[in-house]
Design an enzyme around this catalytic site. Structure first.
Site, PDB file in Angstrom:
ATOM      1  N   ALA A  70      61.516  59.390  78.503  1.00 15.69           N
ATOM      2  CA  ALA A  70      62.291  58.228  78.072  1.00 15.69           C
ATOM      3  C   ALA A  70      62.683  57.399  79.289  1.00 15.69           C
ATOM      4  CB  ALA A  70      63.541  58.670  77.315  1.00 15.69           C
ATOM      5  N   THR A  71      63.086  56.160  79.045  1.00 22.39           N
ATOM      6  CA  THR A  71      63.524  55.273  80.117  1.00 22.39           C
ATOM      7  C   THR A  71      64.806  54.557  79.712  1.00 22.39           C
ATOM      8  OG1 THR A  71      62.250  53.385  79.295  1.00 22.39           O
ATOM      9  CG2 THR A  71      61.151  54.835  80.890  1.00 22.39           C
ATOM     10  N   ILE A  72      65.530  54.079  80.720  1.00 24.60           N
ATOM     11  CA  ILE A  72      66.598  53.114  80.485  1.00 24.60           C
ATOM     12  C   ILE A  72      65.980  51.746  80.747  1.00 24.60           C
ATOM     13  CG2 ILE A  72      67.429  53.421  82.874  1.00 24.60           C
ATOM     14  CD1 ILE A  72      70.210  52.620  81.913  1.00 24.60           C
ATOM     15  N   SER A  73      66.192  50.821  79.830  1.00 24.37           N
ATOM     16  CA  SER A  73      65.565  49.503  79.941  1.00 24.37           C
ATOM     17  C   SER A  73      66.109  48.737  81.138  1.00 24.37           C
ATOM     18  CB  SER A  73      65.814  48.690  78.666  1.00 24.37           C
ATOM     19  OG  SER A  73      65.123  49.240  77.576  1.00 24.37           O
ATOM     20  N   HIS A  78      68.702  44.549  78.445  1.00 23.55           N
ATOM     21  CA  HIS A  78      69.986  44.862  77.814  1.00 23.55           C
ATOM     22  C   HIS A  78      70.774  43.587  77.545  1.00 23.55           C
ATOM     23  CE1 HIS A  78      69.957  49.262  79.463  1.00 23.55           C
ATOM     24  NE2 HIS A  78      69.446  49.178  78.253  1.00 23.55           N
ATOM     25  N   SER A 102      70.043  56.770  77.477  1.00 25.15           N
ATOM     26  CA  SER A 102      71.102  57.122  78.411  1.00 25.15           C
ATOM     27  C   SER A 102      72.487  56.827  77.855  1.00 25.15           C
ATOM     28  CB  SER A 102      70.921  56.342  79.718  1.00 25.15           C
ATOM     29  OG  SER A 102      71.195  54.968  79.508  1.00 25.15           O
ATOM     30  N   GLY A 156      64.965  58.643  64.410  1.00 28.84           N
ATOM     31  CA  GLY A 156      65.347  57.238  64.431  1.00 28.84           C
ATOM     32  C   GLY A 156      64.632  56.395  63.405  1.00 28.84           C
ATOM     33  N   THR A 230      59.427  57.831  68.772  1.00 27.40           N
ATOM     34  CA  THR A 230      58.877  59.137  68.410  1.00 27.40           C
ATOM     35  C   THR A 230      59.696  59.788  67.329  1.00 27.40           C
ATOM     36  OG1 THR A 230      58.212  59.382  70.715  1.00 27.40           O
ATOM     37  CG2 THR A 230      58.117  61.360  69.349  1.00 27.40           C
TER      38      THR A 230
END
Length: 236
Positions: A70-73, A78, A102, A156, A230
């Site tokens: 996963a990533t933080i945008s 944001h 996060s 989700g 996912t």
């Protein structure tokens, strides 16, 4: 991840959240894009220190890995999402953040809806849900203690029916199509923001509005690149 409108931007020399936000304002003002134009969004981003949500170059305007694939945008993404949803992030609103990662954007949502609002972050990876809770606790434990914000483990794509209907729903990963369950859980007059596109192909940040009469319209906002949304059966 490419920046908005196909550009790549890096904020050089930012050493704090305030410097990061000020540089974002400066860059996008020159582009006349108006990315940061709301005082409420500005205040939420200034109050939420990205260094508490990632230890990888927190003040650089670029996405960063946070583990579990996963990533933080990037910060400008944001800001863009917050601006698109700002009219729906009012005091007392109910918000769903799918793929909350996060917890940074989820915390911004909580600050914008106030203590009478309710924000749910949904993560299919329990480690990320636990870590995001810890991140917010370091940031401001009152956001968790007053019941305004919570993180749950779930799929989700299915949303979180327990808290529906929502005034705004944000999805932080790319779906192959707009998830029907999320549209169902959107309140009449609400807004859904979701990246749509298959892996390896063009993705569009898509704004879905449910009108007061319950009819739905959608609009492609800009091209983006997000990790895939996912389902929970693939979580670890």
């Amino acid at each position: 991840m490419c920046g908005l409108f196909g550009h790549r931007w890096t904020t050089h020399g930012a050493g704090s959240q305030r410097q990061l936000v000020e540089q974002l304002q400066s860059v996008y003002r020159m582009l006349e894009r108006g990315i940061l134009k709301s005082e409420r969004v500005l205040s939420a981003m200034l109050a939420t220190d990205r260094a508490l949500y990632t230890d990888r170059s927190p003040y650089t305007d670029a996405p960063q890995p946070i583990g579990q694939k996963a990533t933080i945008s990037a910060p400008h993404m944001h800001a863009y999402a917050l601006e698109l949803l700002a009219d729906h992030l009012r005091d007392g609103a109910s918000i769903l953040d799918v793929g909350s990662g996060s917890g940074f954007l989820t915390a911004c949502f909580a600050r914008m809806v106030g203590s009478t609002g309710r924000v749910v972050g949904v993560e299919h990876v329990w480690r990320l849900a636990r870590r995001s809770t810890e991140n917010v606790r370091r940031d401001d434990p009152n956001l968790l203690g007053n019941g305004c914000l919570r993180f749950v483990v779930g799929d989700g794509v299915l949303g979180w029916a327990e808290g529906a209907p929502y005034d705004a729903i944000h999805v932080g990963a790319a779906a192959c199509k707009v998830p029907p369950k999320l549209v169902e859980q959107l309140r009449n007059g609400g807004r859904l923001l979701v990246p749509v596109g298959r892996p390896g192909r063009a993705q569009w940040l898509t704004q879905v509005d449910k009108k007061p009469d319950g009819s739905v319209s959608s609009r492609k906002m800009t091209t983006v690149t997000f990790v895939p949304l996912t389902e929970s059966r693939h979580s670890q």
